[in-house]
Design a protein around this motif. Structure first.
Motif, mmCIF file in Angstrom:
data_model
loop_
_atom_site.group_PDB
_atom_site.id
_atom_site.type_symbol
_atom_site.label_atom_id
_atom_site.label_comp_id
_atom_site.label_asym_id
_atom_site.label_seq_id
_atom_site.Cartn_x
_atom_site.Cartn_y
_atom_site.Cartn_z
ATOM 1 N N MET A 20 0.869 -1.258 -0.070
ATOM 2 C CA MET A 20 -0.176 -0.121 -0.183
ATOM 3 C C MET A 20 0.961 1.099 0.214
ATOM 4 N N LYS A 21 0.471 2.305 -0.850
ATOM 5 C CA LYS A 21 1.077 3.586 -0.798
ATOM 6 C C LYS A 21 0.747 4.295 0.071
ATOM 7 N N ILE A 22 1.469 5.059 0.823
ATOM 8 C CA ILE A 22 1.211 5.690 2.239
ATOM 9 C C ILE A 22 2.304 6.897 2.026
ATOM 10 N N THR A 23 1.736 8.062 1.977
ATOM 11 C CA THR A 23 2.582 9.570 2.263
ATOM 12 C C THR A 23 2.429 9.982 3.565
ATOM 13 N N VAL A 46 7.183 6.338 11.886
ATOM 14 C CA VAL A 46 5.970 5.971 11.118
ATOM 15 C C VAL A 46 6.552 5.087 9.770
ATOM 16 N N VAL A 47 7.451 5.992 9.061
ATOM 17 C CA VAL A 47 7.741 5.725 7.767
ATOM 18 C C VAL A 47 8.718 4.164 7.777
ATOM 19 N N ALA A 48 9.350 4.150 8.913
ATOM 20 C CA ALA A 48 10.198 2.993 9.006
ATOM 21 C C ALA A 48 9.590 1.879 9.432
ATOM 22 N N GLY A 91 6.177 -3.980 4.951
ATOM 23 C CA GLY A 91 5.928 -3.953 3.500
ATOM 24 C C GLY A 91 5.295 -3.146 2.698
ATOM 25 N N HIS A 92 4.972 -1.800 3.335
ATOM 26 C CA HIS A 92 4.184 -0.837 2.576
ATOM 27 C C HIS A 92 5.188 0.063 2.022
ATOM 28 N N ALA A 118 -2.369 1.442 8.395
ATOM 29 C CA ALA A 118 -2.506 0.456 7.704
ATOM 30 C C ALA A 118 -3.618 -0.266 7.734
ATOM 31 N N GLY A 119 -4.579 0.301 8.655
ATOM 32 C CA GLY A 119 -5.893 -0.213 8.849
ATOM 33 C C GLY A 119 -7.102 0.420 8.080
ATOM 34 N N ASP A 120 -8.271 0.121 8.340
ATOM 35 C CA ASP A 120 -9.320 0.883 7.816
ATOM 36 C C ASP A 120 -9.859 2.262 8.603
#
Length: 250
Positions: free
Chosen positions: A1-4, A16-18, A24-25, A174-176
Motif C-alpha cells: 500500500m502506498k502511504i504518504t 512511522v515511515v520506518a 511491506g508498505h 495500515a488499517g481501515d
C-alpha cells in the motif's frame, strides 16, 4: 500500500515511515526537507500522487497563538484539497488528547480546528489523539520555569514514549478508516508536577519544582482529568522510568 507521511522526516514521522516499510508498505516521507510545503501548497500534489493513505504528523514551527492556528488551518486545508484530488481513501492525523476540553490554549484550539476540518472534509479518516510524549517532559519544565523555579500543575496526565505513538499511528494507517477518534496514552496516570520533578532529577537538574493546581500549561489551567485519555483508550506498556533508563543505555 502506498502511504504518504506528511512530517515524515520528524521525530514521529520518521519512525512511522520506518515501521510501515518494515511491514511491506510503500511509505514516502514528505516535508519541507523533501520539497513539500503544506503552507504554500508547493509539492503537495506530487507528494500525494498515487497515495492510498495520507498520514499527517506535521507540527507548527511556532507555538504562538496566531502562528499555530494559521499553520494547522492552512496546512490541513491544502492537504485535504490535495487528498480529494488524489482520491485518497484514508486520511490519518495525529492530534492531542484533551484538545477539545482546553480551548483556552492557543495550540490546542488550533488542533481542535484541524480536527474539525478533517471530520467535515468528506474524506474517510481516523484521528489519533495521543497524550504528551516522554521526550517533551523537560520542555514542559522549561516553559514553566521563571527565575529558576518550575511551577507545575498538579493535574493528572498519562504521557507515553514517542516510539509507542509512532507504532499506533502506523497501525492506524495500515488499517481501515474509523471515521472517528482513537485515543492512546501511557500506562501510568501520574501528577504532572511529580513526574516532571522525577524527570528533572534523573537528568541531574536540581531546580526547585513547585506543585501548583493553578499553574498554566501552555496557556491554560488544567482540570484534574483534562489531559487523561478516556476509558476506551489504547494504553502502552512502557513506563517513564523504564524509558528513561533505556535512553541512558543507548
Amino acid at each position: 500500500m502506498k502511504i504518504t507521511v506528511i512530517g515524515g522526516t520528524g521525530l514521529i514521522g520518521s519512525r512511522v515511515v520506518a515501521l510501515l516499510e518494515e511491514h511491506g508498505h510503500d511509505a514516502t516521507p514528505a516535508s519541507p526537507a523533501t520539497g513539500t510545503d503544506t503552507l504554500t501548497g508547493e509539492g503537495v500534489d506530487d507528494a500525494l500522487a498515487g497515495a492510498e493513505v495520507v498520514v499527517d504528523v506535521s507540527n507548527s514551527p511556532s507555538f504562538a497563538d496566531d502562528d499555530v492556528m494559521h499553520f494547522f488551518v492552512t496546512s490541513s486545508t491544502n492537504l485535504l484539497a490535495a487528498a480529494r484530488r488524489a482520491s485518497v481513501r484514508h486520511y490519518v492525523a495525529l492530534s492531542v488528547v484533551g484538545n477539545d476540553r482546553l480551548l483556552a490554549s492557543g495550540y490546542l484550539r488550533a488542533k481542535a480546528a484541524q480536527e474539525r476540518l478533517i471530520t467535515e472534509s468528506g474524506i474517510p479518516f481516523t484521528i489519533v489523539r495521543a497524550t504528551q510524549f516522554y521526550e517533551f517532559l523537560r520542555a514542559i519544565a522549561e516553559e514553566a520555569t521563571t527565575d529558576g523555579v518550575a511551577r507545575l500543575s498538579t493535574a493528572h496526565f498519562q504521557p507515553m514514549a514517542s516510539d509507542d505513538v509512532a507504532a499506533a499511528v502506523a497501525r492506524t494507517a495500515a488499517g481501515d478508516p474509523s471515521e472517528g477518534v482513537r485515543e492512546i496514552g501511557g500506562p501510568d496516570r501520574v501528577r504532572m508536577s511529580d513526574l516532571i520533578e522525577t524527570a528533572l532529577r534523573l537528568a541531574g537538574d536540581d531546580r526547585e519544582v513547585v506543585a501548583d493546581p493553578d499553574a498554566r500549561y501552555f496557556g491554560t489551567t488544567l482540570e484534574d482529568d483534562s489531559l487523561v485519555p478516556g476509558p476506551g483508550a489504547e494504553l502502552s506498556t512502557v513506563g517513564y522510568r523504564d524509558w528513561a533508563e533505556r535512553q541512558v543505555r543507548t
